[in-house]
Scaffold this active site. Structure first.
Site, PDB file in Angstrom:
ATOM      1  N   LYS A  58       1.991   2.157  -5.085  1.00 44.84           N
ATOM      2  CA  LYS A  58       2.611   1.638  -6.434  1.00 44.84           C
ATOM      3  C   LYS A  58       1.654   1.839  -7.601  1.00 44.84           C
ATOM      4  O   LYS A  58       2.312   2.046  -8.689  1.00 44.84           O
ATOM      5  CB  LYS A  58       2.991   0.365  -6.425  1.00 44.84           C
ATOM      6  CG  LYS A  58       3.774  -0.098  -4.974  1.00 44.84           C
ATOM      7  CD  LYS A  58       4.005  -1.561  -4.732  1.00 44.84           C
ATOM      8  CE  LYS A  58       2.686  -2.443  -4.531  1.00 44.84           C
ATOM      9  NZ  LYS A  58       2.555  -2.019  -2.952  1.00 44.84           N
ATOM     10  N   ASP A  67       0.767  -1.200   0.076  1.00 45.44           N
ATOM     11  CA  ASP A  67       0.010  -0.016   0.040  1.00 45.44           C
ATOM     12  C   ASP A  67       0.897   1.158   0.030  1.00 45.44           C
ATOM     13  O   ASP A  67       0.570   2.149   0.430  1.00 45.44           O
ATOM     14  CB  ASP A  67      -0.946  -0.045   1.158  1.00 45.44           C
ATOM     15  CG  ASP A  67      -1.949  -1.227   1.156  1.00 45.44           C
ATOM     16  OD1 ASP A  67      -2.217  -1.589   0.095  1.00 45.44           O
ATOM     17  OD2 ASP A  67      -2.066  -1.549   2.427  1.00 45.44           O
ATOM     18  N   GLN A 122       2.272  -5.983  -3.143  1.00 39.82           N
ATOM     19  CA  GLN A 122       2.623  -6.158  -1.597  1.00 39.82           C
ATOM     20  C   GLN A 122       3.971  -5.211  -1.408  1.00 39.82           C
ATOM     21  O   GLN A 122       4.315  -4.389  -2.381  1.00 39.82           O
ATOM     22  CB  GLN A 122       2.812  -7.463  -1.566  1.00 39.82           C
ATOM     23  CG  GLN A 122       1.519  -8.083  -1.445  1.00 39.82           C
ATOM     24  CD  GLN A 122       0.943  -8.742  -2.541  1.00 39.82           C
ATOM     25  OE1 GLN A 122       1.550  -9.198  -3.467  1.00 39.82           O
ATOM     26  NE2 GLN A 122      -0.288  -8.416  -3.003  1.00 39.82           N
ATOM     27  N   GLY A 140      -4.237  -4.081  -4.023  1.00 42.96           N
ATOM     28  CA  GLY A 140      -5.223  -3.133  -4.476  1.00 42.96           C
ATOM     29  C   GLY A 140      -4.662  -1.937  -4.952  1.00 42.96           C
ATOM     30  O   GLY A 140      -3.752  -1.179  -4.007  1.00 42.96           O
ATOM     31  N   HIS A 141      -4.515  -1.696  -6.194  1.00 47.88           N
ATOM     32  CA  HIS A 141      -3.656  -0.384  -6.636  1.00 47.88           C
ATOM     33  C   HIS A 141      -4.736   0.633  -7.357  1.00 47.88           C
ATOM     34  O   HIS A 141      -5.534   0.486  -8.285  1.00 47.88           O
ATOM     35  CB  HIS A 141      -2.732  -1.030  -7.737  1.00 47.88           C
ATOM     36  CG  HIS A 141      -1.605  -1.995  -7.311  1.00 47.88           C
ATOM     37  ND1 HIS A 141      -0.454  -2.519  -8.002  1.00 47.88           N
ATOM     38  CD2 HIS A 141      -1.354  -2.279  -5.903  1.00 47.88           C
ATOM     39  CE1 HIS A 141       0.267  -3.190  -7.252  1.00 47.88           C
ATOM     40  NE2 HIS A 141      -0.141  -2.987  -5.756  1.00 47.88           N
TER      41      HIS A 141
HETATM   42  P1  IMO Z   1      -0.577  -4.043  -2.392  1.00 57.26           P
HETATM   43  O1  IMO Z   1      -0.239  -4.601  -3.585  1.00 57.26           O
HETATM   44  C1  IMO Z   1      -0.901  -4.387   1.954  1.00 57.26           C
HETATM   45  C2  IMO Z   1      -1.025  -8.766   3.451  1.00 57.26           C
HETATM   46  C3  IMO Z   1      -2.497  -8.880   3.982  1.00 57.26           C
HETATM   47  C4  IMO Z   1      -1.928 -10.022   5.151  1.00 57.26           C
HETATM   48  C5  IMO Z   1      -0.763 -10.568   4.409  1.00 57.26           C
HETATM   49  C6  IMO Z   1      -0.935 -11.927   3.853  1.00 57.26           C
HETATM   50  O2  IMO Z   1      -1.976  -3.388  -2.513  1.00 57.26           O
HETATM   51  O3  IMO Z   1       0.298  -3.096  -1.733  1.00 57.26           O
HETATM   52  P2  IMO Z   1      -2.567 -12.549   1.924  1.00 57.26           P
HETATM   53  O4  IMO Z   1      -3.745 -12.525   1.455  1.00 57.26           O
HETATM   54  O5  IMO Z   1      -1.621 -12.108   0.797  1.00 57.26           O
HETATM   55  O6  IMO Z   1      -2.189 -14.191   2.204  1.00 57.26           O
HETATM   56  O7  IMO Z   1      -2.241 -11.804   3.119  1.00 57.26           O
HETATM   57  O8  IMO Z   1      -0.446  -9.896   3.451  1.00 57.26           O
HETATM   58  N1  IMO Z   1      -1.498  -8.146   2.084  1.00 57.26           N
HETATM   59  C7  IMO Z   1      -1.302  -6.894   1.980  1.00 57.26           C
HETATM   60  N2  IMO Z   1      -1.087  -5.923   2.560  1.00 57.26           N
HETATM   61  N3  IMO Z   1      -0.934  -4.332   0.507  1.00 57.26           N
HETATM   62  C8  IMO Z   1      -1.246  -5.505  -0.418  1.00 57.26           C
HETATM   63  O9  IMO Z   1      -0.965  -5.391  -1.607  1.00 57.26           O
HETATM   64  C9  IMO Z   1      -1.113  -6.706   0.283  1.00 57.26           C
HETATM   65  N4  IMO Z   1      -1.559  -8.056   0.012  1.00 57.26           N
HETATM   66  C10 IMO Z   1      -1.335  -8.760   1.049  1.00 57.26           C
HETATM   67  O10 IMO Z   1      -3.107  -7.965   4.888  1.00 57.26           O
HETATM   68  O11 IMO Z   1      -1.454  -9.388   6.342  1.00 57.26           O
HETATM   69 MG    MG Z   2      -3.153  -2.176  -1.760  1.00 54.03          MG
END
Ligand code: IMO
Ligand code: MG
Length: 428
Positions: free
Chosen positions: A16, A13, A223, A40-41
């Site tokens: 990106k 988050d 992530q 979530g972009h």
């Molecule tokens: P973006 O691309 C923030 C976190 C989840 C959880 C952990 C494992 O938007 O930056 P999962 O469903 O992947 O097995 O969950 O990873 N998580 C994220 N946190 N931004 C994301 O993506 C995330 N994708 C997974 O909240 O703690």
């Molecule tokens: Mg996100």
């Protein structure tokens, strides 16, 4: 021309999506290499606001390929819905392709994600519930179904039949859940095969061809480094490799092809889900940041945990990725603070620790050592030139550069494409 990567430097988050949309006007393709629809972009430009989970964030640029690489796990329903939604808003999605090697998030993966989380009880990871972990488990367990498999019906039926038997045993006998019907799962696969067929291809070849035709490739991280399965705060991580190594394996790209690695850092920290976060704050300032920045998950709507910028974690992230430049986002959120803090070290039982520890228990015991800096009197919001930044804001940027050990090439001063300071060229 070479490839450039945009990688989350923190816990995801970081903004990106905005950065990719901003840079994609000068590239020929944007490629997702890891994760799935846990991402979530958000992209904000003259065409509107788009919340993307699987479709690469360069999609608003009509001539740019959107490539979903082999390292991504794909829920075809989510992809089809996302494409329909953005297509209905006038965005051309005809240049989207998906690796035939990408793994499919099957219906039982979503069921198991929920059951496994429930079984973890107090130790729950706080996953996004999208089936990501179970899909990657099957990939490494060599019982995954890939996009290419969907297109080979004869081979697919016995594969799904065998895997479902195993999954149903797990769902019913270990977790006490309800078995999935083979006919329903196969019916889904039939629909998905039709939907995925036009997009499936050998993306590693396409990426290689683009590079040898002197086209620019932009690698879109999902992530963040601290959620990396190897390098993050295990087990409170995602199940893929968001950091730079994942870009090579997740695309079939050789490391020499990557010329620049941009680390995206928010001017403060956030984390969704469980796990240690040494610079976390829970006071009024946290609430102020959360409300002002609307720090609620794009994928799950959960309130994000808030902290000050963590210099120890950021330096570790730099060590893993070898960033050639920083993108600093959401600086404007700190605009009205009298003072801001940065975490410059950790303390455990009175001992100073300047390294991000591998042991998650130790990380959880780390107390932040904060350094306080004066706030700035003039807003940075919407600034497009470095000269528009007040002196104290600039000092804050320099502090972050010093902590990470790398220069800020881009500073984002608002959600839309235009609210950006290009400090120095990224593509050289
Ligand atoms: P973006 O691309 C923030 C976190 C989840 C959880 C952990 C494992 O938007 O930056 P999962 O469903 O992947 O097995 O969950 O990873 N998580 C994220 N946190 N931004 C994301 O993506 C995330 N994708 C997974 O909240 O703690
Ligand atoms: Mg996100």
């Amino acid at each position: 021309m070479p490839a450039y990567a945009v990688i989350g430097g923190q816990w995801g988050d970081e903004g990106k999506g905005k950065v990719i949309d901003y840079l994609a006007g000068n590239v020929d393709s944007v490629v997702r290499y890891a994760g799935g629809n846990n991402a979530g972009h958000t992209v904000v430009n003259e065409k509107g606001t788009f919340q993307l989970h699987l479709v690469p964030s360069g999609i608003c640029w009509p001539d740019v390929y959107g490539i979903i690489g082999n390292g991504v796990v794909v829920d075809p329903d989510v992809l089809v819905n996302e494409l329909a939604e953005i297509g209905a808003r006038g965005i051309d999605t005809s240049k989207l392709v998906i690796s035939e090697r990408a793994h499919v998030i099957m219906p039982y993966h979503v069921v198991l994600d929920a059951l496994e989380e429930e079984a973890r009880g107090d130790a729950a990871i706080g996953t996004t519930g999208r089936g990501i972990g179970p899909a990657y488990m099957d990939k490494t367990g060599r019982m995954g179904i890939r996009i290419g498999d969907l297109l080979d019906w004869e081979a697919l039926v016995p594969m799904v039949t065998q895997v479902l038997e195993h999954k149903n045993a797990l769902i019913t006998k270990v977790y006490g859940g309800k078995a999935l019907a083979l006919d329903d799962v196969l019916a889904k696969c039939r629909i998905w095969a039709d939907h995925m067929a036009p997009y499936a291809m050998a993306t590693e070849q396409l990426v290689q061809d683009l590079l040898s035709q002197n086209k620019r490739v932009l690698l879109e991280g999902a992530q963040g480094t601290l959620l990396d399965i190897d390098h993050g705060s295990y087990p409170y991580v995602t199940s893929s490799s968001p950091s730079i190594g994942g870009a090579c394996t997740g695309l079939g790209l050789n490391p020499q092809a990557i010329k620049g690695v941009l680390g995206v850092f928010k001017a403060y920290s956030t984390r969704v889900g469980s796990g240690p976060m040494p610079s976390e704050i829970t006071d009024d300032e946290a609430e102020e940041i959360r409300e002002k920045a609307q720090e609620f998950g794009v994928t799950t709507g959960r309130a994000r945990r808030i902290g000050w910028f963590d210099g120890v974690a950021a330096k570790y992230s730099q060590l893993i990725n070898g960033f050639t430049g920083i993108v600093l986002t959401r600086l404007d959120i700190l605009d009205e603070f009298d003072s801001v803090k940065v975490c410059v070290g950790y303390e455990v039982s009175g001992e100073r620790l300047d390294r991000f520890p591998a042991n998650t228990g130790l990380l959880a015991r780390c107390k932040p050592v904060f350094e306080e800096m004066p706030g700035w009197d003039k807003p940075t919001a919407s600034a497009t030139e470095l000269s528009q930044l007040p002196e104290n804001a600039l000092a804050y940027v320099h502090k972050i550069e010093e902590l990470v050990g790398c220069r800020a090439q881009i500073i984002s001063t608002g959600p839309s494409r235009a609210e950006t300071i290009q400090v120095e060229p990224v593509f050289t």
